[in-house]
Design a protein around this motif. Structure first.
Motif, PDB file in Angstrom:
ATOM      1  N   GLU A  60      -0.564 -37.115   1.655  1.00 55.12           N
ATOM      2  CA  GLU A  60      -1.246 -38.255   1.048  1.00 55.12           C
ATOM      3  C   GLU A  60      -0.374 -38.951   0.006  1.00 55.12           C
ATOM      4  O   GLU A  60      -0.554 -40.147  -0.259  1.00 55.12           O
ATOM      5  CB  GLU A  60      -2.552 -37.789   0.396  1.00 55.12           C
ATOM      6  N   SER A  61       0.558 -38.221  -0.574  1.00 53.57           N
ATOM      7  CA  SER A  61       1.410 -38.760  -1.648  1.00 53.57           C
ATOM      8  C   SER A  61       2.755 -39.244  -1.133  1.00 53.57           C
ATOM      9  O   SER A  61       3.680 -39.458  -1.917  1.00 53.57           O
ATOM     10  CB  SER A  61       1.623 -37.677  -2.718  1.00 53.57           C
ATOM     11  N   GLU A  62       2.878 -39.431   0.181  1.00 53.73           N
ATOM     12  CA  GLU A  62       4.176 -39.792   0.757  1.00 53.73           C
ATOM     13  C   GLU A  62       4.769 -41.028   0.100  1.00 53.73           C
ATOM     14  O   GLU A  62       5.963 -41.057  -0.230  1.00 53.73           O
ATOM     15  CB  GLU A  62       4.036 -40.018   2.264  1.00 53.73           C
ATOM     16  N   GLU A  63       3.973 -42.055  -0.101  1.00 58.11           N
ATOM     17  CA  GLU A  63       4.502 -43.302  -0.660  1.00 58.11           C
ATOM     18  C   GLU A  63       5.090 -43.071  -2.048  1.00 58.11           C
ATOM     19  O   GLU A  63       6.193 -43.545  -2.368  1.00 58.11           O
ATOM     20  CB  GLU A  63       3.388 -44.348  -0.723  1.00 58.11           C
ATOM     21  N   ALA A 100       5.565 -30.543   4.127  1.00 55.29           N
ATOM     22  CA  ALA A 100       4.141 -30.202   4.206  1.00 55.29           C
ATOM     23  C   ALA A 100       3.893 -29.137   5.265  1.00 55.29           C
ATOM     24  O   ALA A 100       3.099 -28.198   5.048  1.00 55.29           O
ATOM     25  CB  ALA A 100       3.325 -31.457   4.510  1.00 55.29           C
ATOM     26  N   SER A 101       4.566 -29.257   6.398  1.00 51.25           N
ATOM     27  CA  SER A 101       4.394 -28.264   7.459  1.00 51.25           C
ATOM     28  C   SER A 101       4.890 -26.893   7.017  1.00 51.25           C
ATOM     29  O   SER A 101       4.311 -25.863   7.385  1.00 51.25           O
ATOM     30  CB  SER A 101       5.141 -28.707   8.721  1.00 51.25           C
ATOM     31  N   ALA A 102       5.970 -26.869   6.222  1.00 50.74           N
ATOM     32  CA  ALA A 102       6.475 -25.590   5.722  1.00 50.74           C
ATOM     33  C   ALA A 102       5.462 -24.932   4.793  1.00 50.74           C
ATOM     34  O   ALA A 102       5.286 -23.705   4.809  1.00 50.74           O
ATOM     35  CB  ALA A 102       7.801 -25.796   5.002  1.00 50.74           C
ATOM     36  N   ARG A 166      12.895 -25.209 -12.322  1.00 52.23           N
ATOM     37  CA  ARG A 166      13.825 -26.074 -13.038  1.00 52.23           C
ATOM     38  C   ARG A 166      14.764 -26.696 -12.025  1.00 52.23           C
ATOM     39  O   ARG A 166      15.726 -26.091 -11.575  1.00 52.23           O
ATOM     40  CB  ARG A 166      14.588 -25.260 -14.087  1.00 52.23           C
ATOM     41  N   GLY A 167      14.437 -27.921 -11.612  1.00 49.98           N
ATOM     42  CA  GLY A 167      15.243 -28.611 -10.630  1.00 49.98           C
ATOM     43  C   GLY A 167      16.406 -29.345 -11.263  1.00 49.98           C
ATOM     44  O   GLY A 167      16.474 -29.518 -12.486  1.00 49.98           O
ATOM     45  N   GLY A 168      17.337 -29.788 -10.416  1.00 51.92           N
ATOM     46  CA  GLY A 168      18.514 -30.494 -10.899  1.00 51.92           C
ATOM     47  C   GLY A 168      18.201 -31.923 -11.304  1.00 51.92           C
ATOM     48  O   GLY A 168      17.246 -32.540 -10.822  1.00 51.92           O
ATOM     49  N   SER A 169      19.031 -32.465 -12.192  1.00 53.27           N
ATOM     50  CA  SER A 169      18.798 -33.817 -12.695  1.00 53.27           C
ATOM     51  C   SER A 169      18.910 -34.858 -11.590  1.00 53.27           C
ATOM     52  O   SER A 169      18.279 -35.917 -11.662  1.00 53.27           O
ATOM     53  CB  SER A 169      19.791 -34.128 -13.814  1.00 53.27           C
ATOM     54  N   GLU A 170      19.700 -34.571 -10.526  1.00 46.40           N
ATOM     55  CA  GLU A 170      19.876 -35.556  -9.459  1.00 46.40           C
ATOM     56  C   GLU A 170      18.591 -35.766  -8.662  1.00 46.40           C
ATOM     57  O   GLU A 170      18.444 -36.766  -7.968  1.00 46.40           O
ATOM     58  CB  GLU A 170      21.025 -35.143  -8.535  1.00 46.40           C
ATOM     59  N   ALA A 171      17.635 -34.833  -8.735  1.00 44.20           N
ATOM     60  CA  ALA A 171      16.385 -34.943  -7.974  1.00 44.20           C
ATOM     61  C   ALA A 171      15.173 -34.988  -8.891  1.00 44.20           C
ATOM     62  O   ALA A 171      14.057 -34.692  -8.458  1.00 44.20           O
ATOM     63  CB  ALA A 171      16.260 -33.777  -6.991  1.00 44.20           C
ATOM     64  N   VAL A 172      15.363 -35.390 -10.133  1.00 47.08           N
ATOM     65  CA  VAL A 172      14.299 -35.231 -11.130  1.00 47.08           C
ATOM     66  C   VAL A 172      13.027 -35.986 -10.746  1.00 47.08           C
ATOM     67  O   VAL A 172      11.909 -35.452 -10.878  1.00 47.08           O
ATOM     68  CB  VAL A 172      14.801 -35.658 -12.531  1.00 47.08           C
ATOM     69  N   HIS A 173      13.143 -37.218 -10.268  1.00 44.62           N
ATOM     70  CA  HIS A 173      11.945 -37.996  -9.954  1.00 44.62           C
ATOM     71  C   HIS A 173      11.250 -37.467  -8.696  1.00 44.62           C
ATOM     72  O   HIS A 173      10.016 -37.380  -8.637  1.00 44.62           O
ATOM     73  CB  HIS A 173      12.299 -39.471  -9.789  1.00 44.62           C
ATOM     74  N   SER A 174      12.042 -37.089  -7.697  1.00 49.80           N
ATOM     75  CA  SER A 174      11.470 -36.507  -6.476  1.00 49.80           C
ATOM     76  C   SER A 174      10.737 -35.205  -6.792  1.00 49.80           C
ATOM     77  O   SER A 174       9.630 -34.966  -6.300  1.00 49.80           O
ATOM     78  CB  SER A 174      12.584 -36.234  -5.453  1.00 49.80           C
ATOM     79  N   ASN A 175      11.360 -34.358  -7.598  1.00 48.92           N
ATOM     80  CA  ASN A 175      10.743 -33.081  -7.941  1.00 48.92           C
ATOM     81  C   ASN A 175       9.410 -33.276  -8.656  1.00 48.92           C
ATOM     82  O   ASN A 175       8.437 -32.570  -8.385  1.00 48.92           O
ATOM     83  CB  ASN A 175      11.684 -32.259  -8.824  1.00 48.92           C
ATOM     84  N   ARG A 176       9.386 -34.236  -9.572  1.00 51.10           N
ATOM     85  CA  ARG A 176       8.138 -34.469 -10.319  1.00 51.10           C
ATOM     86  C   ARG A 176       7.028 -34.966  -9.395  1.00 51.10           C
ATOM     87  O   ARG A 176       5.870 -34.551  -9.536  1.00 51.10           O
ATOM     88  CB  ARG A 176       8.391 -35.467 -11.448  1.00 51.10           C
ATOM     89  N   ALA A 177       7.377 -35.829  -8.453  1.00 50.41           N
ATOM     90  CA  ALA A 177       6.354 -36.348  -7.534  1.00 50.41           C
ATOM     91  C   ALA A 177       5.842 -35.248  -6.608  1.00 50.41           C
ATOM     92  O   ALA A 177       4.630 -35.144  -6.351  1.00 50.41           O
ATOM     93  CB  ALA A 177       6.927 -37.507  -6.724  1.00 50.41           C
ATOM     94  N   HIS A 179       5.944 -31.989  -7.201  1.00 51.05           N
ATOM     95  CA  HIS A 179       5.214 -31.025  -8.020  1.00 51.05           C
ATOM     96  C   HIS A 179       3.796 -31.523  -8.313  1.00 51.05           C
ATOM     97  O   HIS A 179       2.826 -30.766  -8.215  1.00 51.05           O
ATOM     98  CB  HIS A 179       5.978 -30.784  -9.325  1.00 51.05           C
ATOM     99  N   ALA A 180       3.669 -32.799  -8.661  1.00 48.91           N
ATOM    100  CA  ALA A 180       2.343 -33.341  -8.970  1.00 48.91           C
ATOM    101  C   ALA A 180       1.414 -33.220  -7.764  1.00 48.91           C
ATOM    102  O   ALA A 180       0.240 -32.856  -7.904  1.00 48.91           O
ATOM    103  CB  ALA A 180       2.465 -34.800  -9.412  1.00 48.91           C
ATOM    104  N   ALA A 181       1.925 -33.527  -6.576  1.00 47.40           N
ATOM    105  CA  ALA A 181       1.096 -33.421  -5.373  1.00 47.40           C
ATOM    106  C   ALA A 181       0.709 -31.976  -5.101  1.00 47.40           C
ATOM    107  O   ALA A 181      -0.448 -31.672  -4.791  1.00 47.40           O
ATOM    108  CB  ALA A 181       1.854 -34.008  -4.180  1.00 47.40           C
ATOM    109  N   MET A 182       1.673 -31.074  -5.215  1.00 45.06           N
ATOM    110  CA  MET A 182       1.393 -29.660  -4.964  1.00 45.06           C
ATOM    111  C   MET A 182       0.337 -29.123  -5.922  1.00 45.06           C
ATOM    112  O   MET A 182      -0.640 -28.483  -5.503  1.00 45.06           O
ATOM    113  CB  MET A 182       2.674 -28.833  -5.108  1.00 45.06           C
TER     114      MET A 182
END
Length: 434
Positions: A60-63, A100-102, A166-177, A179-182
């Motif tokens: 649901e949070s793909e966008e 999601a499948s994983a 604790r994710g890497g800085s190169e993926a900070v925005h992706s990780n936060r999104a 994490h929020a969905a999870m």
């Protein structure tokens, strides 16, 4: 525990007013330990249901996730990250579906918590059992791959562990999104929100604070490049489950089927060059009849090949390998190639240069295959298969935390079983020790 209780814990910014890394990690860890004690009371079906909800939230949070990922990829490209690292970082609809499948795959795996390992009865009548239990609070430090945020959360929750991510800085925005969905889905399913926490700062001092948090964090799992893992192993006061390099070998034996060998070698190197199971060194038996064609396939596929003197004679495009090449994890379309005189020579080369991750023999000689399996001391040893199968999902384990190359606790793909320990249950009938 109600869903409201699961979602009303104070947030990280409320726990550390002065942004001191040690205080921040201490507060997060204490919240995580409290959440883990509640998580441990959930049944297997309850945890599975929460993970199913988390998978739905990811879809649901793909966008939002893709928009966050674009920010990360653009910044990474500007910073000059390699093509292999950009590939690890980049998400699209298919990869989000895969994430999601994983999570769903982990949800349907048997719950390891409470599984009976063995049972014995002593002559005095005492009945002893060993059963699997969660480790407790894990700290996972990772780079580049935002899918690790979901994989780690799912595996830890299924095994009854809380986790600090604790994710890497190169993926900070992706990780936060992600994490929020999870967390949204998990909390709806009754899992305490603090069971899965993402460290809210990219300050490197936070990593140091995690490594020093003995008594609060029960195990650290680093997943990233050599420098990260080496730092964790050198500085941690907390037990570490890790591997350094993925220097994976494929040995093409003299009895290898040429068509099979060409197919396996090409896939092992070029399917995805940036994963830890990618072949980094190809060993060609001097008696294998199709070496030039096999190496030609790789060169034609865009792979840079560096070889010893005998390998260079196979194709004029092969450049000379340096001594460092045999100990290098390229993680890109570069390959070192050596020609060896038989199985013993190949095994000696692997013993000298392998990182203990994954090593492969391609052969139709059953005796040679069994000898290779017996004497090569790596976490994963394969016969007639691409080293890119070195993956928890491909092993039927669902997602994985990583590939452990040590010899203690867990080895190879670390999934649910590797995220548990055990305790002894002793049942008596009034026995006393004489």
């Amino acid at each position: 525990m109600t869903k409201t209780e699961a979602t009303t814990a104070p947030r990280p910014e409320d726990r550390s007013a002065d942004n001191d890394p040690a205080e921040l990690i201490g507060n997060l860890a204490r919240a995580g330990r409290a959440a883990q004690s509640r998580l441990a009371r959930l049944s297997g079906p309850e945890k599975a249901h929460a993970l199913q909800l988390a998978a739905s939230r990811l879809r649901e949070s793909e966008e939002e996730i893709l928009a966050a990922n674009v920010r990360d990829v653009d910044a990474a490209r500007e910073a000059g990250l390699s093509g292999a690292l950009l590939d690890r970082l980049t998400l699209d609809s298919a990869r989000i579906e895969g994430i999601a499948s994983a999570v769903e795959a982990v949800a349907v795996l048997p719950d390891p918590v409470g599984q009976k390992i063995d049972r014995t009865e002593r002559p005095n009548g005492l009945v002893l059992e060993r059963v699997r239990v969660p480790i407790g609070l894990l700290g996972i430090i990772y780079e580049s791959r935002p899918n690790v945020t979901a994989d780690a959360a799912a595996l830890c929750v299924r095994a009854g562990n809380a986790v600090l991510l604790r994710g890497g800085s190169e993926a900070v925005h992706s990780n936060r999104a992600i994490h929020a969905a999870m967390v949204s889905g998990l909390a709806e399913g009754g899992v305490p929100a603090d069971a899965v926490q993402l460290i809210p700062t990219q300050d490197r001092a936070a990593v140091g604070a995690m490594l020093a948090a003995a008594g609060l964090i029960d195990m650290i799992v680093p997943r990233g490049g050599k420098s990260l893992v080496a730092r964790v192993q050198a500085d941690a006061r907390v037990p570490v489950l890790a591997h350094l390099d993925g220097i994976c070998h494929t040995y093409v034996h003299n009895a290898a089927d040429p068509a099979m060998a060409r197919k396996i070698a090409y896939n092992a190197k070029l399917r995805r060059t940036g994963i830890c199971g990618a072949m980094e060194t190809l060993l060609l038996d001097a008696q294998f009849p199709d070496s030039a064609a096999l190496v030609g396939d790789l060169l034609d596929g865009g792979c840079e090949v560096r070889g010893d003197a005998r390998a260079q004679s196979l194709d004029s495009r092969i450049t000379a390998a340096s001594p460092q090449d045999w100990d290098t994890e390229y993680l890109e379309a570069v390959l070192s190639v050596a020609v060896v005189d038989g199985l013993d020579n190949a095994v000696d080369h692997i013993a000298a240069h392998s990182s203990g991750h994954t090593d492969v023999i391609v052969t139709e000689d059953a005796a040679a295959a069994e000898e290779f399996l017996a004497v090569v001391d790596s976490a994963i040893v394969m016969v007639n298969a691409s080293s890119q199968f070195a993956d928890g999902g491909e092993f039927g384990l669902g997602a994985e935390i990583g590939i452990a190359t040590g010899r203690l606790h867990a080895r190879g793909p670390v999934a649910l079983e590797g995220l548990t320990t055990y305790k002894w249950l002793v049942r008596g009938g009034g026995q006393i020790r004489p």
